[in-house]
Design a protein around this motif. Structure first.
Motif, PDB file in Angstrom:
ATOM      1  N   THR A  45       0.847  -1.184   0.000  1.00 13.90           N
ATOM      2  CA  THR A  45       0.000   0.000   0.000  1.00 13.90           C
ATOM      3  C   THR A  45       0.885   1.238   0.000  1.00 13.90           C
ATOM      4  O   THR A  45       1.882   1.297   0.708  1.00 13.90           O
ATOM      5  N   GLU A  62     -13.220  18.090  -3.257  1.00 11.47           N
ATOM      6  CA  GLU A  62     -13.900  16.791  -3.349  1.00 11.47           C
ATOM      7  C   GLU A  62     -14.362  16.531  -4.784  1.00 11.47           C
ATOM      8  O   GLU A  62     -14.166  15.438  -5.322  1.00 11.47           O
ATOM      9  N   GLN A  69     -10.143  10.700  -9.606  1.00 11.59           N
ATOM     10  CA  GLN A  69     -10.278   9.320  -9.151  1.00 11.59           C
ATOM     11  C   GLN A  69     -11.097   8.505 -10.150  1.00 11.59           C
ATOM     12  O   GLN A  69     -10.760   7.360 -10.450  1.00 11.59           O
ATOM     13  N   PHE A  73      -9.933   5.243 -12.038  1.00 15.19           N
ATOM     14  CA  PHE A  73     -10.722   4.018 -11.878  1.00 15.19           C
ATOM     15  C   PHE A  73     -11.071   3.440 -13.250  1.00 15.19           C
ATOM     16  O   PHE A  73     -10.969   2.233 -13.467  1.00 15.19           O
ATOM     17  N   ASP A  78      -6.829   0.614  -8.935  1.00  8.26           N
ATOM     18  CA  ASP A  78      -7.527   0.420  -7.669  1.00  8.26           C
ATOM     19  C   ASP A  78      -7.037   1.508  -6.719  1.00  8.26           C
ATOM     20  O   ASP A  78      -5.936   1.431  -6.181  1.00  8.26           O
ATOM     21  N   ILE A  79      -7.855   2.540  -6.557  1.00  5.63           N
ATOM     22  CA  ILE A  79      -7.401   3.716  -5.825  1.00  5.63           C
ATOM     23  C   ILE A  79      -8.519   4.238  -4.932  1.00  5.63           C
ATOM     24  O   ILE A  79      -9.682   4.240  -5.311  1.00  5.63           O
ATOM     25  N   GLN A  80      -8.150   4.634  -3.717  1.00  7.22           N
ATOM     26  CA  GLN A  80      -9.095   5.268  -2.804  1.00  7.22           C
ATOM     27  C   GLN A  80      -8.629   6.698  -2.575  1.00  7.22           C
ATOM     28  O   GLN A  80      -7.439   6.986  -2.640  1.00  7.22           O
ATOM     29  N   ARG A  81      -9.599   7.579  -2.277  1.00  8.28           N
ATOM     30  CA  ARG A  81      -9.295   9.001  -2.126  1.00  8.28           C
ATOM     31  C   ARG A  81      -9.787   9.490  -0.783  1.00  8.28           C
ATOM     32  O   ARG A  81     -10.887   9.164  -0.345  1.00  8.28           O
ATOM     33  N   PHE A  82      -8.949  10.297  -0.128  1.00  5.53           N
ATOM     34  CA  PHE A  82      -9.308  10.896   1.152  1.00  5.53           C
ATOM     35  C   PHE A  82      -8.959  12.379   1.107  1.00  5.53           C
ATOM     36  O   PHE A  82      -7.789  12.729   0.932  1.00  5.53           O
ATOM     37  N   PHE A  91      -4.365   9.906  -2.175  1.00  6.66           N
ATOM     38  CA  PHE A  91      -4.811   8.772  -2.968  1.00  6.66           C
ATOM     39  C   PHE A  91      -4.075   7.555  -2.425  1.00  6.66           C
ATOM     40  O   PHE A  91      -2.844   7.556  -2.321  1.00  6.66           O
ATOM     41  N   MET A  92      -4.840   6.510  -2.074  1.00  3.54           N
ATOM     42  CA  MET A  92      -4.236   5.299  -1.530  1.00  3.54           C
ATOM     43  C   MET A  92      -4.288   4.204  -2.589  1.00  3.54           C
ATOM     44  O   MET A  92      -5.362   3.882  -3.100  1.00  3.54           O
ATOM     45  N   ARG A  94      -3.384   0.226  -3.555  1.00  2.00           N
ATOM     46  CA  ARG A  94      -3.096  -1.098  -2.994  1.00  2.00           C
ATOM     47  C   ARG A  94      -1.774  -1.637  -3.534  1.00  2.00           C
ATOM     48  O   ARG A  94      -1.087  -2.363  -2.858  1.00  2.00           O
TER      49      ARG A  94
END
Length: 169
Positions: A45, A62, A69, A73, A78-82, A91-92, A94
């Motif tokens: 990660t 946002e 994002q 995608f 495969d990405i997550q956003r905070f 951006f996280m 995996r």
């Protein structure tokens, strides 16, 4: 606790308990240190930080980063956003080996000031525009300062001299 992990398969262990994937140094080009980083981050990660230009509200950040994002995608990342501030986002990933490809996408975006990967800051498209604006602003400020210096050739020395009287404490 360590006894509990003995029965768990390697893939089911928490990431920090898994052994890192082996790096094949024969495939690494020594002239490209980024390649070594990619290989060492494979399967790990990784966080990628990005800054949005202007002075956006958290809602604007946002929306803008949501578009980024979505584009990533759609490209099968495969990405997550905070959102962590009014103009900052994490951006996280995996798979950390993809971080440099994500970085290349982000720095090409109109509203991206900079992207940080593994402590390295990469300027974005908006940073170049901001630098041009800052350069113009610095030139204007320099002209104002030189004009003020020309106007005040006689320095004001009043209040700058030391007192001749010694005071006892």
């Amino acid at each position: 606790w360590s006894e509990c992990y003995d029965d768990i398969e390697e893939g089911d262990l928490p990431e920090h308990k898994r052994s890192p994937p082996p790096v094949d140094f024969s495939k690494v080009d020594a002239s490209k240190p980024e390649e070594l980083l990619k290989m060492s981050k494979k399967g790990r990660t990784l966080m990628v930080f990005a800054t949005v230009s202007g002075n956006p509200t958290e809602k604007e950040t946002e929306e803008i980063t949501g578009l980024w994002q979505g584009s990533l995608f759609n490209a099968n990342y495969d990405i997550q956003r905070f959102v962590v501030g009014s103009n900052r986002v994490i951006f996280m990933l995996r798979d950390g080996s993809l971080a440099w490809e994500v970085k290349d996408f982000l720095v090409a975006q109109e509203r991206c000031v900079d992207v940080t990967v593994e402590g390295q800051v990469f300027p974005g498209k908006a940073a170049k525009k901001d630098n041009a604006k800052n350069k113009q602003q610095n030139e204007v400020n320099a002209k104002k300062k030189s004009k003020k210096k020309a106007e005040s050739k006689n320095p004001d020395l009043e209040g700058n001299s030391a007192s001749h009287l010694k005071q006892e404490l």
